[in-house]
Write an enzyme that holds these catalytic residues in place. Structure first.
Site, mmCIF file in Angstrom:
data_model
loop_
_atom_site.group_PDB
_atom_site.id
_atom_site.type_symbol
_atom_site.label_atom_id
_atom_site.label_comp_id
_atom_site.label_asym_id
_atom_site.label_seq_id
_atom_site.Cartn_x
_atom_site.Cartn_y
_atom_site.Cartn_z
ATOM 1 N N LYS A 72 -4.436 11.255 1.703
ATOM 2 C CA LYS A 72 -4.527 9.981 0.999
ATOM 3 C C LYS A 72 -5.834 9.946 0.232
ATOM 4 O O LYS A 72 -6.820 10.533 0.670
ATOM 5 C CB LYS A 72 -4.513 8.817 1.999
ATOM 6 C CG LYS A 72 -4.019 7.526 1.418
ATOM 7 C CD LYS A 72 -2.507 7.524 1.390
ATOM 8 C CE LYS A 72 -1.900 6.208 1.059
ATOM 9 N NZ LYS A 72 -0.488 6.170 1.433
ATOM 10 N N GLY A 109 4.393 -9.807 -0.027
ATOM 11 C CA GLY A 109 4.030 -8.957 -1.169
ATOM 12 C C GLY A 109 5.058 -9.074 -2.272
ATOM 13 O O GLY A 109 6.224 -9.424 -2.031
HETATM 14 N N1 GLU Z 1 2.010 6.108 -1.514
HETATM 15 C C1 GLU Z 1 3.306 6.292 -0.940
HETATM 16 C C2 GLU Z 1 3.245 6.229 0.561
HETATM 17 O O1 GLU Z 1 2.369 5.660 1.161
HETATM 18 C C3 GLU Z 1 3.998 7.528 -1.482
HETATM 19 C C4 GLU Z 1 3.281 8.801 -1.259
HETATM 20 C C5 GLU Z 1 3.863 9.967 -2.017
HETATM 21 O O2 GLU Z 1 4.829 9.785 -2.712
HETATM 22 O O3 GLU Z 1 3.294 11.042 -1.886
HETATM 23 O O4 GLU Z 1 4.113 6.704 1.231
#
Ligand code: GLU
Length: 428
Positions: A107, A219
């Site tokens: 992340k 949300g």
């Molecule tokens: N941000 C999204 C999540 O928390 C998608 C992550 C992605 O597609 O790699 O799952």
């Protein structure tokens, strides 16, 4: 005694420790998995429109890549901390494992509020983020994606910067790209639709009909909007939606007994999903306090905003009528609130299973980018449905067999898969 501030990483580790004990994980595997493999913290100088330079803090955490390249979104949020990013990276590892796609977890983030940045400033921030991280990400290493307050345009700027530095075209470097620029049809819808696919299975299991289902959603970002879209399509109704109001610096809930209308709410919302109060009132919505979404007499609650939203302070306000909670957001429920929900017999589908549709579609996008051949939307969504449904079934079977909550059962499956990959690679 003063209340300790919420630390999402401590929460992610506590969830992990609980299941590591159930699984009787050996010490080395436990130590390896309760911390990220690598983390980066950096500064990104950005030239602002008025000519001065502002320095933003950036983070990136690679939790685990034993099952494949690390994968996860990049968030732009004013309250971003390294611990938020650590927790979210860890949850990504479990997310890719529970849906059984060949990817790990990571992340990224930058501390900023895009509400107050021009498009040009956002572009320079995206390019700056890549200039810090390009050596340690890429199609075979770690593949970013959109997340809170980032979208396909941010992904394209990031891709362009990466390709400029590397000198070539690498469409598999990032996902959530615009359609026509290496993106997948259905990616926008995928997280929200995935939430509804698992909700549909869960209702079936509980003997409830989607036609009679009434939900309240927290949300109004991309997850929530597509939850409302598909839930309404399968006959359900959403009577309450909450969202952040940038002018008031607080959240509000929007209630309509006959069901909120996605199209009309979209027409009066900004690009971050902030709904205009005055216009909503004109359209017959009742404006309630931010937390009212949680207090509605509905069957289903869907937190689809950010972490730390259902806590010991408000869990008692959940109405008796609520039978199901599906976590569209990452980490919306604190462990103590989770316990209270469990004790009340509310059926909870945990975040890293419920919202895995986004990363699953990102995986499909990578496959399409690598083949340089793009599928029809129906094909993407039906493959997504198959993946989400089978992951849900697997977790539900495990929960019944081992008499575990859905959260613990999902953890048992995910952690076992990642631990096995680490073992097979002789890391532990
Ligand atoms: N941000 C999204 C999540 O928390 C998608 C992550 C992605 O597609 O790699 O799952």
């Amino acid at each position: 005694m003063a209340k300790e501030p919420f630390n999402p990483f401590a929460m992610a580790q506590a969830q992990f420790d609980k299941v590591a004990a159930i699984l009787d994980l050996d010490q080395a595997t436990g130590e390896l998995l309760r911390w990220p493999l690598r983390e980066y913290q950096f500064s990104i100088p950005v030239r602002m429109e008025d000519g001065h330079v502002r320095v933003f803090r950036g983070f990136h955490v690679q939790h685990n890549d034993a099952r494949g390249p690390a994968k996860g979104g990049i968030r732009f949020h004013p309250q971003e901390t390294v611990d938020t990013v650590r927790a979210l990276a860890m949850w990504m590892t479990w997310k890719t494992a529970v849906v059984d796609i060949p990817l790990g977890g990571s992340k990224g983030g930058a501390v900023c509020d895009p509400h107050n940045l021009t498009q040009g400033e956002q572009e320079r921030l995206c390019r700056g983020w890549i200039r810090r991280m390009w050596r340690d990400i890429g199609p075979e290493v770690d593949v970013p994606a959109p997340d809170v307050m980032t979208n396909s345009q941010h992904m394209l700027w990031m891709l362009d910067e990466y390709e400029t530095i590397r000198g070539g075209r690498f469409p598999g470097m990032i996902t959530g790209k615009p359609v026509g620029m290496g993106g997948s049809l259905g990616r926008m819808e995928s997280t929200g639709y995935g939430v509804v696919y698992v909700l549909r299975e869960c209702l079936r299991e509980l003997g409830m009909r989607p036609n009679d289902a009434v939900a309240s959603v927290q949300g109004f970002g991309s997850v929530s909007q597509y939850v409302i879209d598909l839930l309404t399509q399968i006959g359900g109704k959403v009577t309450c939606v909450s969202c952040w109001d940038q002018n008031d610096q607080m959240a509000h809930s929007f209630f309509k007994k006959t069901g909120v209308q996605l199209k009309e709410l979209r027409s009066i919302a900004d690009r971050f999903g902030g709904i205009d109060k005055g216009k909503a009132r004109d359209l017959g919505y009742e404006i309630l306090p931010g937390e009212a979404w949680l207090e509605q007499e509905v069957d289903i609650l869907i937190p689809a905003a950010i972490e730390n939203q259902i806590t010991t302070d408000n869990v008692g306000k959940i109405a008796k009528s609520v039978k199901v909670i599906v976590e569209g957001a990452n980490g919306p429920t604190t462990p103590d609130a989770d316990k209270a929900i469990n004790e009340r017999g509310i059926f909870l589908v945990p975040d890293f299973l419920a919202n895995a549709g986004g990363v699953t579609c990102s995986y499909f996008e990578q496959v399409q980018s690598n083949q340089n051949y793009y599928w029809e939307k129906d094909e993407v969504l039906s493959k997504l449905d198959v993946k989400m449904t089978s992951a849900y079934m697997g977790v539900s079977d495990m929960a019944q067999k081992r008499k575990l909550s859905m959260r613990d059962a999902a953890y048992v499956i995910a952690i076992s898969r990642v631990a096995l990959a680490c073992k097979n690679r002789s890391w532990v």
